[in-house]
Design a protein around this motif. Structure first.
Motif, short mmCIF file in Angstrom:
data_model
loop_
_atom_site.label_atom_id
_atom_site.label_comp_id
_atom_site.label_asym_id
_atom_site.label_seq_id
_atom_site.Cartn_x
_atom_site.Cartn_y
_atom_site.Cartn_z
N ARG A 269 0.85 -1.23 0.00
CA ARG A 269 -0.08 -0.19 -0.12
C ARG A 269 0.84 1.37 0.07
N ILE A 270 1.84 1.29 0.90
CA ILE A 270 2.74 2.42 0.97
C ILE A 270 3.53 2.64 -0.43
N ALA A 271 3.93 1.55 -0.99
CA ALA A 271 4.66 1.34 -2.18
C ALA A 271 3.71 2.30 -3.50
N ASP A 272 2.64 1.64 -3.24
CA ASP A 272 1.59 2.07 -4.53
C ASP A 272 1.38 3.61 -4.36
N ASN A 273 1.18 4.16 -3.07
CA ASN A 273 0.88 5.79 -2.96
C ASN A 273 2.31 6.31 -3.25
N LEU A 274 3.53 5.85 -2.94
CA LEU A 274 4.83 6.44 -3.41
C LEU A 274 4.81 6.20 -4.98
N VAL A 275 4.40 5.45 -5.72
CA VAL A 275 4.80 5.31 -7.15
C VAL A 275 3.69 6.33 -7.60
N ILE A 276 2.35 6.56 -7.12
CA ILE A 276 1.74 7.47 -7.67
C ILE A 276 2.11 8.85 -7.35
N ASP A 277 2.72 9.25 -6.31
CA ASP A 277 3.35 10.49 -6.10
C ASP A 277 4.22 10.63 -6.87
N ILE A 278 5.30 9.87 -7.24
CA ILE A 278 6.35 9.99 -8.21
C ILE A 278 5.69 10.40 -9.57
N HIS A 279 4.75 9.28 -10.08
CA HIS A 279 4.04 9.70 -11.46
C HIS A 279 3.58 10.93 -11.44
N ARG A 280 2.93 11.70 -10.44
CA ARG A 280 2.37 12.97 -10.60
C ARG A 280 3.26 14.01 -10.54
N ARG A 281 4.56 13.79 -9.83
CA ARG A 281 5.57 14.75 -9.59
C ARG A 281 6.28 14.97 -11.02
N GLU A 282 6.65 13.62 -11.70
CA GLU A 282 7.03 13.70 -13.15
C GLU A 282 6.20 14.02 -14.13
N ALA A 283 4.96 14.06 -14.23
CA ALA A 283 4.21 14.37 -15.11
C ALA A 283 4.11 16.06 -14.98
N ARG A 284 4.10 16.36 -13.72
CA ARG A 284 4.10 18.13 -13.56
C ARG A 284 5.33 18.60 -14.16
N ALA A 285 6.45 17.88 -13.80
CA ALA A 285 7.79 18.19 -14.26
C ALA A 285 7.94 18.28 -15.60
N SER A 286 7.70 17.32 -16.28
CA SER A 286 7.71 17.26 -17.84
C SER A 286 6.56 17.91 -18.66
N GLY A 287 5.70 18.65 -17.92
CA GLY A 287 4.69 19.61 -18.77
C GLY A 287 3.60 18.90 -19.33
N GLU A 288 3.77 17.51 -19.42
CA GLU A 288 2.96 16.71 -20.11
C GLU A 288 1.28 16.96 -19.55
N VAL A 289 0.17 16.87 -20.34
CA VAL A 289 -0.99 16.98 -19.84
C VAL A 289 -1.45 15.64 -19.74
N ASP A 290 -2.18 15.14 -18.59
CA ASP A 290 -2.84 14.02 -18.41
C ASP A 290 -4.09 14.08 -19.48
N GLU A 291 -4.36 13.07 -20.77
CA GLU A 291 -5.29 13.29 -21.62
C GLU A 291 -6.63 13.13 -21.06
N ARG A 292 -6.56 12.71 -19.73
CA ARG A 292 -8.13 12.53 -19.08
C ARG A 292 -8.70 14.16 -18.79
N PHE A 293 -7.67 14.87 -18.76
CA PHE A 293 -8.02 16.22 -18.11
C PHE A 293 -7.79 17.41 -19.31
N GLU A 294 -7.42 16.87 -20.33
CA GLU A 294 -7.18 17.59 -21.49
C GLU A 294 -8.53 18.27 -21.79
N CYS A 295 -8.62 19.68 -22.08
CA CYS A 295 -9.72 20.18 -22.58
C CYS A 295 -9.58 20.65 -24.19
N THR A 296 -10.59 20.31 -25.02
CA THR A 296 -10.40 20.84 -26.42
C THR A 296 -10.95 21.95 -26.64
#
Length: 176
Positions: free
Chosen positions: A66-93
């Motif tokens: 459970r802790i590892a899952d949460n850490l992986v999610i946090d790292i994924h969010r941090r990397e997505a924010r740093a890369s400037g990529e937009v999560d397609e689920r939240f992209e608005c056309t």
């Protein structure tokens, strides 16, 4: 970090090496990255040891996953924010609010400028730009010379450009 069997304050004996290797396998399976698996497993173990020293933990493996899952999610969010990529689920056309306001302003200027043009010039502009008729067809239907049609188009476009310039809008910034 050298991990061995170590007794908790409650007297339970834990095999931290087995917990760590299970965590590395689990995280690597989820992420496909060994470097990330090693880092997350290390952080997870540090948290597990701290939690286990404070209180009795029912299942180190379950809590560790459970802790590892949460850490992986946090790292994924941090990397997505740093890369400037937009999560397609939240992209608005839809266009931005600024774009909508500018477009409405441009339409109002266009409409006002067309209304101020002499009727023949307005008709020529609308036929050429909206209906995409050729100058020859416009000339024939309105009983004008092709040269007169070209002059009406030129003067009409100058009127429109002047109106947009006065409003501080560049027609090319409004998109296609």
């Amino acid at each position: 970090m050298l991990l061995t069997r170590r007794a908790s304050p409650s007297g339970q004996d834990h095999d931290w090496t087995a917990v760590r290797s299970a965590l590395v396998r689990y995280i690597r399976g989820r992420t496909g990255r060994l470097d990330l698996a090693e880092d997350v497993a290390q952080e997870t173990l540090a948290r597990l040891i701290a939690l286990q020293e404070q209180d009795t933990v029912g299942s180190l493996f379950a809590l560790g996953f459970r802790i590892a899952d949460n850490l992986v999610i946090d790292i994924h969010r941090r990397e997505a924010r740093a890369s400037g990529e937009v999560d397609e689920r939240f992209e608005c056309t839809a266009p931005s609010l600024d774009r909508v306001v500018d477009s409405r302003h441009a339409v109002a200027i266009l409409s006002r400028t067309l209304q101020r043009m002499p009727p023949l010039r307005r008709e020529v502009i609308l036929r050429r730009r909206l209906r995409r008729q050729s100058c020859a067809v416009i000339a024939e239907e309105l009983e004008l010379t092709p040269k007169a049609v070209e002059k009406h188009i030129t003067r009409g476009l100058v009127d429109l450009k002047t109106a947009f310039d006065k409003a501080g809008l560049a027609p090319e910034s409004l998109g296609e």
